[in-house]
Design a protein around this motif. Sequence first.
Motif, PDB file in Angstrom:
ATOM      1  N   LEU A   1      62.841  81.556  28.045  1.00  0.00           N
ATOM      2  CA  LEU A   1      62.235  80.531  27.203  1.00  0.00           C
ATOM      3  C   LEU A   1      60.630  80.470  27.535  1.00  0.00           C
ATOM      4  N   GLN A   2      60.278  80.970  28.448  1.00  0.00           N
ATOM      5  CA  GLN A   2      58.819  81.075  28.979  1.00  0.00           C
ATOM      6  C   GLN A   2      58.265  82.669  28.893  1.00  0.00           C
ATOM      7  N   ASP A   3      58.561  83.160  28.205  1.00  0.00           N
ATOM      8  CA  ASP A   3      57.983  84.686  28.180  1.00  0.00           C
ATOM      9  C   ASP A   3      56.540  84.528  27.956  1.00  0.00           C
TER      10      ASP A   3
ATOM     11  N   ARG B   1      50.215  81.546  32.936  1.00  0.00           N
ATOM     12  CA  ARG B   1      50.730  80.450  33.291  1.00  0.00           C
ATOM     13  C   ARG B   1      51.490  79.830  31.935  1.00  0.00           C
ATOM     14  N   THR B   2      52.786  79.810  32.344  1.00  0.00           N
ATOM     15  CA  THR B   2      53.359  79.214  31.070  1.00  0.00           C
ATOM     16  C   THR B   2      53.510  77.797  30.817  1.00  0.00           C
ATOM     17  N   HIS B   3      53.043  77.169  31.934  1.00  0.00           N
ATOM     18  CA  HIS B   3      53.125  75.625  31.945  1.00  0.00           C
ATOM     19  C   HIS B   3      52.019  75.109  33.019  1.00  0.00           C
ATOM     20  N   THR B   4      51.788  73.742  32.896  1.00  0.00           N
ATOM     21  CA  THR B   4      50.896  73.459  33.912  1.00  0.00           C
ATOM     22  C   THR B   4      51.848  72.725  35.291  1.00  0.00           C
ATOM     23  N   SER B   5      53.116  73.176  35.262  1.00  0.00           N
ATOM     24  CA  SER B   5      53.816  72.895  36.389  1.00  0.00           C
ATOM     25  C   SER B   5      53.574  73.571  37.653  1.00  0.00           C
ATOM     26  N   ASN B   6      52.839  74.692  37.529  1.00  0.00           N
ATOM     27  CA  ASN B   6      52.247  75.401  38.736  1.00  0.00           C
ATOM     28  C   ASN B   6      51.279  74.388  39.605  1.00  0.00           C
TER      29      ASN B   6
ATOM     30  N   HIS C   1      47.868  73.493  25.095  1.00  0.00           N
ATOM     31  CA  HIS C   1      47.742  72.685  26.076  1.00  0.00           C
ATOM     32  C   HIS C   1      48.606  71.906  26.705  1.00  0.00           C
ATOM     33  N   GLN C   2      48.702  71.425  27.757  1.00  0.00           N
ATOM     34  CA  GLN C   2      49.645  70.583  28.629  1.00  0.00           C
ATOM     35  C   GLN C   2      48.872  69.583  29.574  1.00  0.00           C
ATOM     36  N   LEU C   3      49.565  68.488  29.617  1.00  0.00           N
ATOM     37  CA  LEU C   3      49.078  67.329  30.782  1.00  0.00           C
ATOM     38  C   LEU C   3      50.479  67.409  31.622  1.00  0.00           C
ATOM     39  N   GLU C   4      50.436  67.594  33.053  1.00  0.00           N
ATOM     40  CA  GLU C   4      51.352  67.629  33.902  1.00  0.00           C
ATOM     41  C   GLU C   4      51.113  66.329  34.543  1.00  0.00           C
ATOM     42  N   GLY C   5      52.184  65.574  34.907  1.00  0.00           N
ATOM     43  CA  GLY C   5      51.827  64.496  36.028  1.00  0.00           C
ATOM     44  C   GLY C   5      52.861  64.673  37.040  1.00  0.00           C
TER      45      GLY C   5
ATOM     46  N   TYR D   1      67.546  69.602  30.514  1.00  0.00           N
ATOM     47  CA  TYR D   1      67.625  70.310  31.709  1.00  0.00           C
ATOM     48  C   TYR D   1      66.087  71.150  31.825  1.00  0.00           C
ATOM     49  N   TYR D   2      65.591  71.164  33.087  1.00  0.00           N
ATOM     50  CA  TYR D   2      64.609  71.813  33.629  1.00  0.00           C
ATOM     51  C   TYR D   2      64.760  72.016  35.157  1.00  0.00           C
ATOM     52  N   PRO D   3      64.711  73.334  35.404  1.00  0.00           N
ATOM     53  CA  PRO D   3      65.247  73.827  36.859  1.00  0.00           C
ATOM     54  C   PRO D   3      64.322  72.890  37.730  1.00  0.00           C
ATOM     55  N   PHE D   4      63.216  72.616  37.816  1.00  0.00           N
ATOM     56  CA  PHE D   4      62.288  71.733  38.572  1.00  0.00           C
ATOM     57  C   PHE D   4      62.546  70.625  38.908  1.00  0.00           C
ATOM     58  N   VAL D   5      63.603  69.799  37.989  1.00  0.00           N
ATOM     59  CA  VAL D   5      63.970  68.342  38.290  1.00  0.00           C
ATOM     60  C   VAL D   5      65.253  68.180  38.083  1.00  0.00           C
ATOM     61  N   GLU D   6      65.632  67.169  38.609  1.00  0.00           N
ATOM     62  CA  GLU D   6      67.327  66.880  38.710  1.00  0.00           C
ATOM     63  C   GLU D   6      67.219  65.251  38.911  1.00  0.00           C
TER      64      GLU D   6
ATOM     65  N   GLY E   1      57.765  65.186  25.319  1.00  0.00           N
ATOM     66  CA  GLY E   1      57.631  66.328  26.433  1.00  0.00           C
ATOM     67  C   GLY E   1      59.018  66.176  27.416  1.00  0.00           C
ATOM     68  N   GLY E   2      58.995  66.756  28.332  1.00  0.00           N
ATOM     69  CA  GLY E   2      59.714  66.640  29.419  1.00  0.00           C
ATOM     70  C   GLY E   2      59.455  65.951  30.944  1.00  0.00           C
ATOM     71  N   CYS E   3      60.647  65.582  31.505  1.00  0.00           N
ATOM     72  CA  CYS E   3      60.179  64.847  32.807  1.00  0.00           C
ATOM     73  C   CYS E   3      61.590  64.808  33.550  1.00  0.00           C
ATOM     74  N   GLY E   4      61.440  64.404  34.911  1.00  0.00           N
ATOM     75  CA  GLY E   4      62.651  64.161  35.758  1.00  0.00           C
ATOM     76  C   GLY E   4      62.148  64.085  37.196  1.00  0.00           C
ATOM     77  N   MET E   5      63.152  63.878  37.987  1.00  0.00           N
ATOM     78  CA  MET E   5      62.954  63.775  39.422  1.00  0.00           C
ATOM     79  C   MET E   5      62.859  65.036  40.207  1.00  0.00           C
TER      80      MET E   5
ATOM     81  N   PHE F   1      58.513  62.187  40.680  1.00  0.00           N
ATOM     82  CA  PHE F   1      59.051  62.302  39.795  1.00  0.00           C
ATOM     83  C   PHE F   1      57.857  63.191  38.905  1.00  0.00           C
ATOM     84  N   ALA F   2      58.046  63.960  38.050  1.00  0.00           N
ATOM     85  CA  ALA F   2      57.180  64.925  37.265  1.00  0.00           C
ATOM     86  C   ALA F   2      57.233  64.551  35.765  1.00  0.00           C
ATOM     87  N   PHE F   3      56.398  64.889  35.223  1.00  0.00           N
ATOM     88  CA  PHE F   3      56.326  64.976  33.494  1.00  0.00           C
ATOM     89  C   PHE F   3      55.483  66.113  33.035  1.00  0.00           C
ATOM     90  N   GLY F   4      55.716  66.435  31.795  1.00  0.00           N
ATOM     91  CA  GLY F   4      55.011  67.514  31.288  1.00  0.00           C
ATOM     92  C   GLY F   4      54.769  67.032  29.668  1.00  0.00           C
ATOM     93  N   LEU F   5      53.743  67.228  28.922  1.00  0.00           N
ATOM     94  CA  LEU F   5      53.615  67.054  27.630  1.00  0.00           C
ATOM     95  C   LEU F   5      52.332  67.925  26.833  1.00  0.00           C
TER      96      LEU F   5
HETATM   97  N1  DAH Z   1      56.982  72.690  32.362  1.00  0.00           N
HETATM   98  C1  DAH Z   1      57.534  72.029  30.936  1.00  0.00           C
HETATM   99  C2  DAH Z   1      57.328  73.164  30.091  1.00  0.00           C
HETATM  100  O1  DAH Z   1      56.403  73.687  29.692  1.00  0.00           O
HETATM  101  C3  DAH Z   1      57.541  70.784  30.753  1.00  0.00           C
HETATM  102  C4  DAH Z   1      58.095  69.899  31.791  1.00  0.00           C
HETATM  103  C5  DAH Z   1      59.411  69.363  31.786  1.00  0.00           C
HETATM  104  C6  DAH Z   1      57.257  69.368  32.907  1.00  0.00           C
HETATM  105  C7  DAH Z   1      59.754  68.524  32.733  1.00  0.00           C
HETATM  106  C8  DAH Z   1      57.782  68.561  33.688  1.00  0.00           C
HETATM  107  C9  DAH Z   1      59.177  68.168  33.800  1.00  0.00           C
HETATM  108  O2  DAH Z   1      56.906  68.236  34.948  1.00  0.00           O
HETATM  109  O3  DAH Z   1      59.591  67.367  34.749  1.00  0.00           O
HETATM  110  O4  DAH Z   1      58.438  73.210  28.913  1.00  0.00           O
END
Ligand code: DAH
Length: 339
Positions: A148-150, A161-166, A202-206, A242-247, A269-273, A301-305
């Motif tokens: 999904l993140q080629d 980088r495919t997301h700001t989650s790094n 662009h993304q904003l990660e929290g 489902y995002y592998p880095f949250v549950e 966006g996505g989020c989770g614990m 917790f984390a989120f991205g949008l």
């Molecule tokens: N990194 C995800 C993406 O680019 C977005 C995302 C989902 C960020 C869940 C998060 C999260 O921090 O908890 O698709």
Amino acid sequence: MQQEAIQEITQAPTLEALQQVKTKYVGKSGLVTKELGALGKLPPEERRARGAEINVVRQAIDAALQEREGILKRAALDEKLASEAIDVTLPGLPLPAGGLHPITRVYDDLIGIYQRMGYEVVEGPEVEGEHHNFEALNIPWYHPARDLQDTFWLEDGRLLRTHTSNMQIRYMVEHDPPLKMVSRGKVYRYEATDATHESMFHQLEGLVVGEGISMADLKGTIAEMARGLYGPTAQVRFQPSYYPFVEPGADFAVYWNNPRGESKWLELGGCGMVHPNVFRAVDDLREAAGRDRIYEGMTGFAFGLGPERIAMLKYKIPDIRYFYANDPRVIGQFRGELG
Ligand code: DAH
């Protein structure tokens, strides 16, 4: 000769003309100079009187030259000043004012909301190692989420980088909990572009980490962001995802009134614990860097949008590619407005 010379001098129209008169009379082979040179040929008894006479003439010519030179120089200066005078009453040339790009404005809105909640704002590298972009975020090489993140790969094995989650990883390696941060920046995907997809966006990660952080804190935070963006009546919805880095993981949407007067759910966006494997990966990196393992047992917790979604709706921009095409017909609409 004196009379003639003085007449020519007072009538010389320019400094150049005056110079010519000067040469004619008192130059190296000027008329007066010649007379002086001829003195030697006179009998000695006439020399003195003749010499005195020529000197009087010479002095009169010199004085006239000097006076005329002064007059002409002043005139030239006056003319120069008059020609270079600035008319301060003329209207100035219009200087086109710049403006903030719509993406920047949405970022500013979002970041303002999080700064008021005490978050630190950071940025991070767009060229990233595979470990920080995937592995440490619980996405091993064989994981289907990689499809999904080629992305774009560099020859040295790094990637865009495919997301700001790094930045979750980088920030936790550097900082001890409790922490609250948002990270902004560009991200990249190797994919076909269309009206809603670009290979760069662009993304904003929290990220919030501490002891006893719960899903309620996450939901409250996202709701606060929604109210900051869309007013006090904004509602949020969470759907399991489902995002592998949250549950557990979720997608969140905001209920908003679109310009056609309809109320719609806007997927933001996505989020989770934060997944325990992420904390473990951070501790491993910290240990390798000689720092304490401190994240095991933490909660967060984390989120991205993506600000593009918000900006497209807010400014009625129908195609994501308009943001980056630098077409003045699009971005010119944001000129001169700073918010
Ligand atoms: N990194 C995800 C993406 O680019 C977005 C995302 C989902 C960020 C869940 C998060 C999260 O921090 O908890 O698709």
